[in-house]
Design a protein around this motif. Structure first.
Motif, PDB file in Angstrom:
ATOM      1  N   UNK A 164       0.862  -1.186   0.000  1.00 50.11           N
ATOM      2  CA  UNK A 164       0.000   0.000   0.000  1.00 50.11           C
ATOM      3  C   UNK A 164       0.896   1.233   0.000  1.00 50.11           C
ATOM      4  N   UNK A 165       0.710   2.085  -1.004  1.00 47.17           N
ATOM      5  CA  UNK A 165       1.530   3.287  -1.165  1.00 47.17           C
ATOM      6  C   UNK A 165       0.658   4.524  -0.987  1.00 47.17           C
ATOM      7  N   UNK A 166       1.149   5.469  -0.186  1.00 43.36           N
ATOM      8  CA  UNK A 166       0.448   6.735   0.036  1.00 43.36           C
ATOM      9  C   UNK A 166       1.223   7.830  -0.706  1.00 43.36           C
ATOM     10  N   UNK A 167       0.511   8.477  -1.666  1.00 46.16           N
ATOM     11  CA  UNK A 167       1.140   9.490  -2.506  1.00 46.16           C
ATOM     12  C   UNK A 167       0.467  10.838  -2.281  1.00 46.16           C
ATOM     13  N   UNK A 168       1.291  11.874  -2.195  1.00 50.36           N
ATOM     14  CA  UNK A 168       0.772  13.237  -2.100  1.00 50.36           C
ATOM     15  C   UNK A 168       0.922  13.899  -3.465  1.00 50.36           C
ATOM     16  N   UNK A 169      -0.174  14.488  -3.947  1.00 53.76           N
ATOM     17  CA  UNK A 169      -0.205  15.180  -5.232  1.00 53.76           C
ATOM     18  C   UNK A 169      -0.358  16.671  -4.956  1.00 53.76           C
ATOM     19  N   UNK A 190       1.952  -5.750   9.467  1.00 55.87           N
ATOM     20  CA  UNK A 190       2.471  -4.634   8.671  1.00 55.87           C
ATOM     21  C   UNK A 190       3.981  -4.515   8.798  1.00 55.87           C
ATOM     22  N   UNK A 191       4.627  -4.177   7.666  1.00 53.20           N
ATOM     23  CA  UNK A 191       6.056  -3.877   7.640  1.00 53.20           C
ATOM     24  C   UNK A 191       6.254  -2.570   6.889  1.00 53.20           C
ATOM     25  N   UNK A 219       4.931   3.845   2.482  1.00 57.03           N
ATOM     26  CA  UNK A 219       4.738   2.599   1.744  1.00 57.03           C
ATOM     27  C   UNK A 219       4.853   1.443   2.732  1.00 57.03           C
ATOM     28  N   UNK A 220       3.818   0.603   2.775  1.00 57.26           N
ATOM     29  CA  UNK A 220       3.756  -0.495   3.743  1.00 57.26           C
ATOM     30  C   UNK A 220       3.526  -1.814   3.016  1.00 57.26           C
ATOM     31  N   UNK A 332       8.061 -13.045   0.515  1.00 55.16           N
ATOM     32  CA  UNK A 332       6.708 -13.290   1.026  1.00 55.16           C
ATOM     33  C   UNK A 332       6.644 -13.023   2.513  1.00 55.16           C
ATOM     34  N   UNK A 333       5.758 -13.749   3.197  1.00 50.73           N
ATOM     35  CA  UNK A 333       5.580 -13.541   4.648  1.00 50.73           C
ATOM     36  C   UNK A 333       6.577 -14.367   5.441  1.00 50.73           C
ATOM     37  N   UNK A 334       7.850 -14.190   5.128  1.00 52.15           N
ATOM     38  CA  UNK A 334       8.894 -15.033   5.704  1.00 52.15           C
ATOM     39  C   UNK A 334       9.009 -14.843   7.217  1.00 52.15           C
ATOM     40  N   UNK A 335       8.675 -13.638   7.708  1.00 51.78           N
ATOM     41  CA  UNK A 335       8.748 -13.396   9.150  1.00 51.78           C
ATOM     42  C   UNK A 335       7.667 -14.135   9.922  1.00 51.78           C
TER      43      UNK A 335
END
Length: 606
Positions: A164-169, A190-191, A219-220, A332-335
């Motif tokens: 998930x990416x948060x962008x400011x325009x 979440x990472x 970005x998460x 992937x979800x290795x953790x």
């Protein structure tokens, strides 16, 4: 003549402590202004008040200044500390900032509250000639500045990685931003992928024919822990943007000045305006992993993985140790992958594995290696086999489960030398040690026995302890009360600590001397001498003078020659502090003389 008067009549007076707060009474929305706290004393422990209704642009910024006055031949000095905030008014209204607090000479002081009225700022209609892409003069619209949340996938499998990416325009200049509320991601692990990034990824993007400057601010990597529809709440942030304001034309009744100040390139000015923006909400439809084809070896891995296994040796003696390493690598979800189920021979003692991760979170997601290290100790000789290890994971490319099987191991264990509990085995970092304390063997040698009926209870030793414990407790209470009484005597405690505080200040003065800071040196040396007299003889700082020092020392029977030396050192310190000229001379000499007069005075008073 001036030098003689200054040396003869120099006196330092104390003063009442005043702690005040000041700021503009009326400000416009969007304007920046200063909130200043001032205290006329050596301050510490400044506590910030709760500032509501304003954005803190910077602060508290601390500064210090000193002031000296000479009245009727007497010198008085004061030190003023200031703590400055730069605030920005957010919205209209009347706001009260509560008092701040500060410590001066061990006492807490509070400032006055500050009431500030925020009024509507002056706005001007949009001017012709505004540059393409800039906001209208005086306002920022939703088309000029907004933030979006974008998911790399909206219908993943449970445990699948999505980004998930948060962008400011923006089409207006942005000077700074801050995230005020992070999105709630209930149901996800979440990472943060930009945690260690020092530079924002910026680019340009065209939307509906308008070009925007875009920056990825967050970005998460998210891994759903359950199936169903999961919601990612909006992100909220405050942005400090710049808008154009038209400058009111000035009429100086002079053709030259009117032409200069009302020129077109001076006709507009920019002002920082704070704006709160929110991203969109995301709905993620998480699909469950297939149940009917799930292998028993599956431990939760979803992605693309590979495994390896190895042992550090194949031949060893009984009660020696070997290490088995099992590694999972991939993306992937290795953790979240759990340790595999490994079947070991029953004659092997197995310790819990040590987990070592080498996992990287980059802009492309989470990947790396997870290592498990098992410490194994065979107790009996023989030939043993460790069966091949099977690792199962859900492969996203084929949308099915896959099994990877390692090789098996054959281990030849020979007979040991018969000794127990003397084996030490370790991994590469020597994290494990076996010392034979897990098994208690039959004890050999002499055994100490006690007669039947021989108990501590009722014995002479028991009676002694019964009497001694209450007596010791009473003594402790008496001694403690005496100590509390001593500590409650402020004059006694100041007298007791006077020498230590003076030596500490002289140590600080020595440091300033070595750093070639004469002003700080003379101030600290003077404080050490005056502070010693104040604490040792319980003289208030406001009553300290050359006469009071002379009288206090004489009342304690200090020799005239030492009194003269003490006052001479005080005079030299004060003159060096306040007189003009070179202050770097004689610092070493005054430092040594200060130590000498304090040490000799302390010896005389014993």
């Amino acid at each position: 003549m001036l030098l003689s008067l200054l040396l003869a009549y120099t006196t330092i007076f104390g003063q009442d402590i005043e702690f005040t707060a000041s700021a503009k009474e009326v400000v416009e929305a969007g304007d920046q202004f200063r909130l200043i706290y001032s205290v006329n004393g050596q301050a510490s422990g400044f506590r910030t008040p709760s500032i509501k209704g304003f954005s803190v642009v910077s602060g508290p910024n601390q500064s210090q200044s000193s002031r000296m006055q000479i009245v009727n031949g007497q010198v008085s000095q004061s030190v003023e500390y200031t703590f400055t905030y730069i605030l920005q008014a957010s919205s209209e209204g009347t706001y009260t900032i509560p008092p701040a607090s500060v410590n001066v000479a061990g006492k807490t002081y509070q400032s006055n509250p500050v009431t500030i009225k925020v009024v509507k700022g002056n706005t001007q209609p949009q001017q012709q000639g505004t540059q393409q892409g800039s906001a209208p003069s005086g306002e920022i619209t939703a088309k000029d500045l907004f933030v979006r949340a974008v998911a790399s996938k909206t219908n993943p499998y449970q445990g699948e990685q999505i980004i998930v990416t948060y962008k400011i325009y923006t089409r207006v200049p942005v000077s700074e931003y801050s995230v005020t509320r992070t999105p709630s991601t209930a149901g996800f692990w979440l990472q943060d992928l930009l945690k260690d990034s020092k530079k924002l990824n910026q680019f340009r993007e065209t939307i509906d024919g308008q070009e925007y400057v875009v920056a990825e601010i967050k970005k998460d990597a998210l891994f759903a822990q359950k199936s169903g529809t999961l919601t990612i709440d909006p992100l909220e942030m405050d942005v400090l943007a710049q808008i154009q304001r038209k400058v009111t034309k000035r009429n100086f009744n002079d053709p030259f000045f009117d032409s200069f100040f009302n020129d077109s390139f001076l006709g507009n000015t920019y002002q920082n305006v704070k704006k709160t923006i929110r991203s969109n909400e995301l709905k993620i439809n998480v699909k469950p992993l297939p149940e009917n084809s799930r292998p028993k070896e599956f431990t939760g891995g979803v992605g693309d993985f590979n495994v390896t296994a190895s042992i550090d040796r194949e031949q060893l003696k009984a009660n020696e140790a070997l290490t088995l390493r099992f590694s999972i690598s991939g993306k992937g979800n290795i953790k979240l992958v759990e340790k595999p189920a490994i079947v070991f021979p029953p004659d092997f003692e197995v310790y819990d594995p040590r987990t070592n991760d080498n996992i990287v979170a980059s802009a492309n997601g989470v990947s790396g290696t997870r290592n498990y290290e098992y410490l194994l100790i065979p107790r009996n000789p023989g030939k043993y086999k460790i069966k091949p290890i099977t690792f199962s994971y859900f492969d996203l490319s084929s949308q099915s489960y896959k099994n990877i099987t390692t090789q098996g191991f054959e281990i030849d264990v020979t007979k040991g030398d018969g000794r127990q509990g003397e084996i030490v085995a370790s991994t590469d970092k020597e994290d494990f040690k076996y010392i034979g304390s897990d098994i208690r063997y039959i004890k050999t040698g002499q055994i100490i026995l006690s007669p039947v009926g021989d108990y501590l209870f009722g014995s002479m030793l028991f009676l002694i302890w019964v009497i001694a414990i209450p007596v010791l407790f009473i003594l402790f209470v008496i001694i403690w009360r005496k100590e509390l009484k001593k500590r409650s005597n402020i004059a006694f405690m100041r007298n007791k600590k006077a020498t230590g505080i003076a030596r500490k200040r002289l140590k600080s003065a020595e440091r300033f001397m070595k750093q070639n800071k004469p002003d700080e040196f003379w101030s600290e040396a003077s404080n050490a001498l005056w502070g010693y007299m104040s604490d040792k003889f319980n003289i208030p700082r406001s009553a300290l003078s050359m006469d009071s020092v002379n009288g206090a020392l004489r009342s304690k029977g200090v020799k005239d020659e030492l009194i003269s030396n003490f006052i001479e050192v005080l005079n030299r310190c004060e003159f060096a502090r306040f007189a003009p000229g070179n202050k770097t001379q004689a610092m070493d000499e005054i430092y040594k003389q200060s130590i000498e007069v304090i040490t000799r005075t302390e010896d005389e008073l014993k």
